[in-house]
Design a protein around this motif. Structure first.
Motif, PDB file in Angstrom:
ATOM      1  N   VAL A 366      -9.835   8.032  -8.985  1.00 57.17           N
ATOM      2  CA  VAL A 366      -9.923   6.569  -9.004  1.00 57.17           C
ATOM      3  C   VAL A 366     -10.435   6.077  -7.652  1.00 57.17           C
ATOM      4  O   VAL A 366     -11.343   5.259  -7.567  1.00 57.17           O
ATOM      5  N   ASP A 367      -9.827   6.591  -6.577  1.00 57.43           N
ATOM      6  CA  ASP A 367     -10.371   6.405  -5.235  1.00 57.43           C
ATOM      7  C   ASP A 367      -9.960   7.624  -4.422  1.00 57.43           C
ATOM      8  O   ASP A 367      -9.487   8.613  -4.975  1.00 57.43           O
ATOM      9  N   ARG A 368     -10.123   7.582  -3.124  1.00 56.33           N
ATOM     10  CA  ARG A 368      -9.873   8.786  -2.311  1.00 56.33           C
ATOM     11  C   ARG A 368      -8.398   9.173  -2.244  1.00 56.33           C
ATOM     12  O   ARG A 368      -8.066  10.271  -1.817  1.00 56.33           O
ATOM     13  N   LYS A 369      -7.512   8.281  -2.676  1.00 61.12           N
ATOM     14  CA  LYS A 369      -6.086   8.574  -2.603  1.00 61.12           C
ATOM     15  C   LYS A 369      -5.403   8.647  -3.966  1.00 61.12           C
ATOM     16  O   LYS A 369      -4.275   9.129  -4.057  1.00 61.12           O
ATOM     17  N   VAL A 370      -6.042   8.175  -5.005  1.00 62.86           N
ATOM     18  CA  VAL A 370      -5.384   8.050  -6.319  1.00 62.86           C
ATOM     19  C   VAL A 370      -6.224   8.715  -7.404  1.00 62.86           C
ATOM     20  O   VAL A 370      -7.456   8.611  -7.406  1.00 62.86           O
ATOM     21  N   ARG A 371      -5.530   9.391  -8.324  1.00 70.25           N
ATOM     22  CA  ARG A 371      -6.180  10.021  -9.470  1.00 70.25           C
ATOM     23  C   ARG A 371      -5.471   9.597 -10.748  1.00 70.25           C
ATOM     24  O   ARG A 371      -4.305   9.178 -10.725  1.00 70.25           O
ATOM     25  N   GLY A 388      -1.450   8.370 -10.145  1.00 71.54           N
ATOM     26  CA  GLY A 388      -0.668   8.469  -8.922  1.00 71.54           C
ATOM     27  C   GLY A 388      -1.481   9.036  -7.776  1.00 71.54           C
ATOM     28  O   GLY A 388      -2.679   9.337  -7.905  1.00 71.54           O
ATOM     29  N   GLY A 389      -0.825   9.204  -6.638  1.00 70.73           N
ATOM     30  CA  GLY A 389      -1.476   9.757  -5.459  1.00 70.73           C
ATOM     31  C   GLY A 389      -1.866  11.208  -5.670  1.00 70.73           C
ATOM     32  O   GLY A 389      -1.322  11.896  -6.524  1.00 70.73           O
ATOM     33  N   HIS A 390      -2.804  11.677  -4.867  1.00 74.98           N
ATOM     34  CA  HIS A 390      -3.310  13.045  -5.022  1.00 74.98           C
ATOM     35  C   HIS A 390      -2.190  14.080  -4.973  1.00 74.98           C
ATOM     36  O   HIS A 390      -2.113  14.964  -5.825  1.00 74.98           O
TER      37      HIS A 390
END
Length: 396
Positions: A366-371, A388-390
């Motif tokens: 989703v972004d560099r910290k969340v999938r 959630g977070g990576h």
């Protein structure tokens, strides 16, 4: 008098050391436990099926001339058209490359064959690095599209794959050195142990780290492409950002003690991994070949085709998170869904199988910290089961 090729020195060294070792079938081997998403793999069986109709060319830069001379269709188009973005790869080739790197890693596109197996297939009588010509073109086309500053996409594609495969050559030399010291076959038992989980072998992380470091030194914008490309790969391939010393210690424990993947490493040996002498690492010491292949549909290698994405529905728990913790990501998430439906192969999406969450589950960035993790319901329908977070999602 013709000059002796540099790789003859390597062959002679392998012959000398291996002739002094006990037969590999006299050395006990074992199979590491099967992990989620791993598959049974035998190098000769897979490669023989994949490349049985292929033609190798020793000089990669002149392979186009050879192909024209021998009447072989040069991959799927002229490189000038590809580099200029005038000709796109076929849907079939896209599916093969994208599925191949997600299931089998970079070895779906290029592979290293040890002098130990020179007389075996594929290409009996040859060893070294083999690049699949269609893969070189595909990556060159992608680089031309995503990295405008890349002046020579074909050369860059070649150097990228070469950096990874040259590490495998170096690791083979490293094992040979250990075998010469211990007078014990290490490669045979290791290969048998790897049979059910080859993509979990930490050597792939070290090889990708070598390719990543190569990309860091370039000034043409390819680093982001290389990062996304390697993040899509399974198992140890995706561990290229972990500390080098820890990866090297794990490699030593795998090779010398047959400890399974992610074991406690040999910290006493980590510093000496990658210590092959420079004279043996000269470019001529390992032959290289470009493979002008038969059509994709005639290859025998099993791959995972990326499933269609037509509609995405969030489950209740995910909707709650989007309304609270991730409310700031709603626009990005809507954009991610749109891109998945339009083209789920886009590099920035990092869309790949995630068997840890069950059959048919894929992960997307989703972004560099969340999938987000999505389950394939069939017929292009997907449900979003987690977000959630990576680290929270198991991506480290």
């Amino acid at each position: 008098m013709p000059r002796t090729p540099g790789f003859a020195i390597t062959e002679k060294l392998f012959q000398q050391v291996l002739s002094e070792l006990p037969k590999s079938d006299a050395v006990p081997g074992l199979e590491w436990p099967e992990t989620e998403g791993s598959y049974a793999c035998d190098l000769e069986e897979i490669l023989e099926g994949q490349y049985s109709n292929a033609v190798p060319y020793v000089h990669w830069k002149s392979c186009w001339d050879h192909a024209e001379r021998d009447g072989v269709e040069p991959f799927w188009g002229s490189m000038g058209d590809v580099a200029g973005g005038k000709r796109e790869p076929s849907e079939q080739l896209r599916n093969w490359v994208e599925g191949g790197i997600r299931e089998r890693g970079l070895e779906a596109l290029a592979f290293y064959k040890s002098p130990r197996f020179k007389s075996s297939g594929p290409f009996p009588g040859m060893w070294g690095i083999f690049y699949l010509g269609q893969a070189l073109e595909y990556i060159a086309w992608e680089l031309g599209q995503s990295c405008p500053a890349c002046r020579d996409p074909r050369e860059t594609a070649y150097r990228f794959l070469r950096a990874h495969e040259r590490f495998h050559f170096q690791a083979d030399l490293q094992i040979l050195m250990l075998e010469a010291v211990l007078k014990r076959d290490l490669h045979g038992p290791l290969r048998r142990a790897l049979r059910r989980c080859p993509s979990d072998f930490v050597e792939e992380a070290l090889a990708n780290k070598r390719a990543y470091e190569w990309a860091k030194r370039k000034k043409d914008g390819v680093l982001d492409y290389v990062y996304d490309f390697m993040s899509l790969q399974p198992g140890a391939y995706a561990r290229f950002e972990e500390p080098r010393l820890a990866l090297a210690g794990e490699w030593a424990a795998n090779v010398l003690d047959l400890r399974p993947p992610r074991c406690a490493g040999r910290s006493d040996l980590g510093y000496w991994v990658e210590a092959a002498p420079n004279d043996l690492l000269k470019s001529g010491r390992c032959p290289e070949h470009v493979v002008v292949s038969a059509p994709v549909e005639r290859w025998g290698m099993r791959i995972v085709l990326l499933p269609k994405v037509r509609e995405i529905v969030e489950e209740a728990e995910v909707l709650k998170r989007l309304a609270s913790r991730f409310s700031h990501l709603v626009p990005k998430w809507e954009d991610t869904k749109r891109k998945l439906i339009e083209n789920c192969r886009l590099r920035g999406l990092n869309f790949k199988p995630w068997p840890k969450d069950g059959l048919g589950v894929y992960s997307v960035r989703v972004d560099r910290k969340v999938r987000a993790h999505l389950r394939n319901q069939g017929s292009g329908m997907w449900s979003v089961i987690r977000m959630g977070g990576h680290t929270e999602m198991g991506h480290g």
